[in-house]
Design a protein around this motif. Structure first.
Motif, short mmCIF file in Angstrom:
data_model
loop_
_atom_site.label_atom_id
_atom_site.label_comp_id
_atom_site.label_asym_id
_atom_site.label_seq_id
_atom_site.Cartn_x
_atom_site.Cartn_y
_atom_site.Cartn_z
N PRO A 104 31.00 -2.99 -19.88
CA PRO A 104 31.03 -2.76 -21.33
C PRO A 104 32.19 -3.47 -22.01
CG PRO A 104 30.53 -0.72 -20.19
CD PRO A 104 30.87 -1.73 -19.13
N GLY A 105 31.86 -4.26 -23.02
CA GLY A 105 32.87 -4.93 -23.82
C GLY A 105 33.35 -6.26 -23.28
N LEU A 106 33.01 -6.60 -22.04
CA LEU A 106 33.58 -7.80 -21.42
C LEU A 106 33.11 -9.07 -22.11
CD1 LEU A 106 35.27 -9.19 -19.27
CD2 LEU A 106 33.32 -9.02 -17.70
N ALA A 107 31.80 -9.20 -22.30
CA ALA A 107 31.28 -10.43 -22.91
C ALA A 107 31.85 -10.63 -24.31
CB ALA A 107 29.75 -10.39 -22.94
N ASP A 108 32.00 -9.55 -25.07
CA ASP A 108 32.51 -9.65 -26.43
C ASP A 108 34.01 -9.96 -26.47
OD1 ASP A 108 30.01 -9.11 -27.48
OD2 ASP A 108 30.35 -6.95 -27.53
N LYS A 137 35.87 -0.76 -18.65
CA LYS A 137 35.50 -1.32 -19.95
C LYS A 137 36.62 -2.22 -20.45
CE LYS A 137 37.05 2.68 -22.68
NZ LYS A 137 36.65 3.70 -23.69
N VAL A 138 36.26 -3.12 -21.37
CA VAL A 138 37.20 -4.12 -21.89
C VAL A 138 37.07 -4.18 -23.40
CG1 VAL A 138 37.91 -6.54 -21.82
CG2 VAL A 138 36.95 -5.47 -19.76
N ASP A 139 38.21 -4.38 -24.07
CA ASP A 139 38.18 -4.54 -25.52
C ASP A 139 39.23 -5.56 -25.94
OD1 ASP A 139 37.48 -3.54 -28.34
OD2 ASP A 139 39.66 -3.28 -28.29
N ARG A 140 38.86 -6.47 -26.83
CA ARG A 140 39.82 -7.38 -27.44
C ARG A 140 39.91 -7.04 -28.93
NH1 ARG A 140 41.97 -12.65 -26.25
NH2 ARG A 140 40.51 -12.99 -24.52
N ASP A 141 41.13 -6.75 -29.40
CA ASP A 141 41.27 -6.33 -30.79
C ASP A 141 41.37 -7.54 -31.72
OD1 ASP A 141 43.91 -7.27 -30.71
OD2 ASP A 141 44.77 -5.28 -30.44
N VAL A 163 43.95 -7.96 -25.30
CA VAL A 163 42.88 -7.44 -24.44
C VAL A 163 43.34 -6.16 -23.77
CG1 VAL A 163 41.36 -7.92 -22.49
CG2 VAL A 163 42.06 -9.78 -24.00
N THR A 164 42.59 -5.09 -23.96
CA THR A 164 42.88 -3.81 -23.31
C THR A 164 41.77 -3.53 -22.31
OG1 THR A 164 44.01 -2.98 -25.29
CG2 THR A 164 43.28 -1.35 -23.66
N THR A 165 42.14 -3.38 -21.04
CA THR A 165 41.16 -3.18 -19.97
C THR A 165 41.41 -1.84 -19.30
OG1 THR A 165 41.08 -5.56 -19.56
CG2 THR A 165 40.20 -4.11 -17.84
N ILE A 207 45.31 1.67 -17.58
CA ILE A 207 45.07 0.70 -18.64
C ILE A 207 45.93 -0.53 -18.40
CG2 ILE A 207 45.20 0.27 -21.13
CD1 ILE A 207 43.08 2.31 -20.41
N VAL A 208 45.34 -1.71 -18.56
CA VAL A 208 46.07 -2.98 -18.44
C VAL A 208 45.93 -3.71 -19.77
CG1 VAL A 208 46.31 -5.16 -17.21
CG2 VAL A 208 45.58 -3.12 -15.97
N VAL A 209 47.07 -4.07 -20.36
CA VAL A 209 47.07 -4.77 -21.65
C VAL A 209 47.56 -6.20 -21.42
CG1 VAL A 209 48.00 -4.82 -23.99
CG2 VAL A 209 47.52 -2.63 -22.89
N THR A 210 46.74 -7.17 -21.82
CA THR A 210 47.06 -8.58 -21.58
C THR A 210 46.65 -9.43 -22.77
OG1 THR A 210 44.92 -8.93 -20.47
CG2 THR A 210 46.82 -8.39 -19.06
N ASP A 211 47.03 -10.70 -22.70
CA ASP A 211 46.65 -11.64 -23.75
C ASP A 211 45.35 -12.36 -23.42
OD1 ASP A 211 49.20 -11.54 -25.49
OD2 ASP A 211 49.96 -11.82 -23.46
N GLU A 212 45.06 -12.51 -22.11
CA GLU A 212 43.81 -13.11 -21.67
C GLU A 212 43.31 -12.37 -20.44
OE1 GLU A 212 42.15 -15.21 -23.34
OE2 GLU A 212 43.63 -16.18 -24.65
N ILE A 213 42.00 -12.45 -20.22
CA ILE A 213 41.39 -11.90 -19.01
C ILE A 213 40.55 -12.99 -18.37
CG2 ILE A 213 39.53 -10.90 -20.42
CD1 ILE A 213 39.21 -8.73 -18.25
#
Length: 477
Positions: free
Chosen positions: A157-161, A242-246, A251-253, A260-266
């Protein structure tokens, strides 16, 4: 015959048309052309393919500077001179040079010099010996598919977006993200985690199980320790929930353990599949999106005119192994079309026998992992009676000279019934250059008693061969 000839002319336009102008397709075309047949190659992107622009060459360029710096830092007397950090813009510029700045003029010039016609565009098979390239038909006596493989994006969920990176984005990035999440513990995942950690990114690596699980178990364990030594947060036995980019691009995974892992890219490196979609395979009774099953001459099962070479056949997803297949395929296609003898017996001129038992591979992490042939588990699964011996590479005099505190391990798998080496693994700094000697031993099925006469120079890391033989024991008299 030129690519702009009238396609309605009776008879085939070419003896052979190759679809895909990466290293594999280029070698099929080259080796067939050298045998005197007329060849064209079709490419929809850059001539030179994935390896040249988005995989092998740029990824190893990203890795090499870090390897070199750490090699200096492991030598007293040299480490005192290595007081700075990697120059990231210089590393990226060097990478760009190895990728030819994503310009294929040099590769196109090589095709012209080799007498191979280039057809630009997207090819689709339309029937036996027939293709269509962006609306223009061509016919040939044989067609070879060398379209490679493409990444698989997991259904999360959310990865492609979230616009994740694949290996293409990671190897061609114009900058280094401050924080990077790498998903996948295989070759690409461990290599790119190593590269970006070396370049200053705060890297988290997540893998469903262990690292490099197809290798000997100690390989993944050693690489995991080395990655942690580079500051990588290695998390094993977990997956993405699940993954979300704000809107700001962060990117919050969420992982399946609730963290929770917060990054700039996945970056997703969880597998690849055959690039056979939209190729027209259904027109000849084959299934789009599936690997193309072939025999050892690369002839697609159930056909006498269609060949599949390299990643697309699923035998060994490695550039060098695909080029090996291509050399055999180019020559066997020419032989069949010209009526010259075909040597399709095991280890013959027109087969890729090594795909089954003698595939070499290097993982360019730090330390490197180099293996050829079977792991111990593979050999036992095949029903072989085997004995495995291991030796610490750091105990070898040449390794001690190579780096202070050299750490690594080697393993040799012996088929007890035939008394030959069927597999070897080396883990350590710069072990890639040890691999070809092992490959020759495995391919040549060199008896152990003869290997005792292959004397390694002293003091080199190659003395590991003597130590492995001594650990195995002298042959009975």
């Amino acid at each position: 015959m030129a690519a702009d000839q009238n396609p309605t002319t009776p008879g085939p336009d070419y003896d052979l048309i190759v679809i895909g102008a990466g290293p594999v397709g280029e070698n099929v075309a080259d080796y067939a052309t050298k045998r005197g047949i007329r060849v064209a190659i079709v490419e929809s992107e850059l001539v030179g393919g994935e390896c040249s622009y988005w995989a092998c060459m740029p990824s190893k360029a990203l890795l090499r500077s870090g390897h070199a710096l750490r090699a200096v830092q492991r030598l007293d007397g040299a480490r005192q001179a290595a007081t700075g950090w990697l120059n990231v813009p210089a590393v990226l510029a060097r990478r760009d040079a190895f990728a030819s700045d994503w310009n294929d003029d040099g590769q196109v010039a090589w095709l012209e010099s080799a007498g191979i016609d280039l057809i630009r565009g997207h090819a689709r098979i339309t029937g036996r010996g027939a293709i269509d390239v962006d609306g223009r038909p061509y016919r040939a006596n044989a067609i070879a598919v060398a379209t490679g493989s493409i990444p698989v994006l997991p259904d999360i969920p959310g990865l492609a977006d979230a616009n994740p990176w694949g290996t293409r984005e990671a190897t061609s990035a114009k900058g280094v993200p401050p924080r990077l999440l790498v998903v996948g513990g295989g070759v690409a995942g461990t290599e790119l985690a190593t590269a970006y950690a070396s370049l200053g990114s705060q890297v988290t690596l997540v893998a469903r199980s262990g690292l490099l699980v197809r290798e000997e178990p100690f390989a993944g364990e050693i690489v995991a320790g080395a990655l942690r030594g580079l500051g990588v947060d290695v998390r094993l036995g977990t997956t993405l929930r699940k993954v979300d980019r704000d809107a700001a691009g962060v990117v919050t995974t969420e992982l399946d353990d609730g963290t929770i892992v917060v990054t700039d890219e996945i970056l997703i490196t969880t597998g690849r599949r055959a690039s056979t979609f939209d190729l027209g395979l259904e027109t000849v009774g084959l299934h789009p999106g599936e690997w193309l099953t072939v025999d050892d001459t690369m002839l697609v099962s159930g056909t006498d005119w269609l060949y599949a070479v390299g990643d697309v056949n699923g035998r060994a997803l490695l550039t060098h192994q695909g080029k090996y297949q291509a050399r055999a395929a180019g020559e066997v296609i020419a032989a069949r079309l010209t009526g010259t003898p075909v040597h399709a017996e095991p280890w013959g001129d027109h087969v890729a026998t090594a795909d089954d038992t003698a595939v070499p591979q290097v993982v360019f992490t730090d330390p490197e992992v180099a293996r050829v042939g079977l792991t111990e588990a593979d050999a036992r699964a095949r029903g072989l009676t085997v004995r495995a011996v291991e030796y610490e590479l750091g105990w070898v005099a040449g390794a001690k000279l190579h780096a202070d505190g050299y750490e690594g391990r080697a393993k040799m798998i012996v088929d007890e019934d035939r008394q030959i080496v069927v597999g070897a693994t080396f883990v350590g700094q710069d072990v890639a250059e040890l691999l070809h000697s092992a490959t020759i031993a495995v391919v040549g099925q060199v008896p152990l008693h003869r290997l005792w006469h292959a004397v390694p120079s002293y003091p080199t890391i190659s003395e590991i061969w003597l130590r492995l033989l001594e650990t195995y024991g002298r042959p009975a008299l």
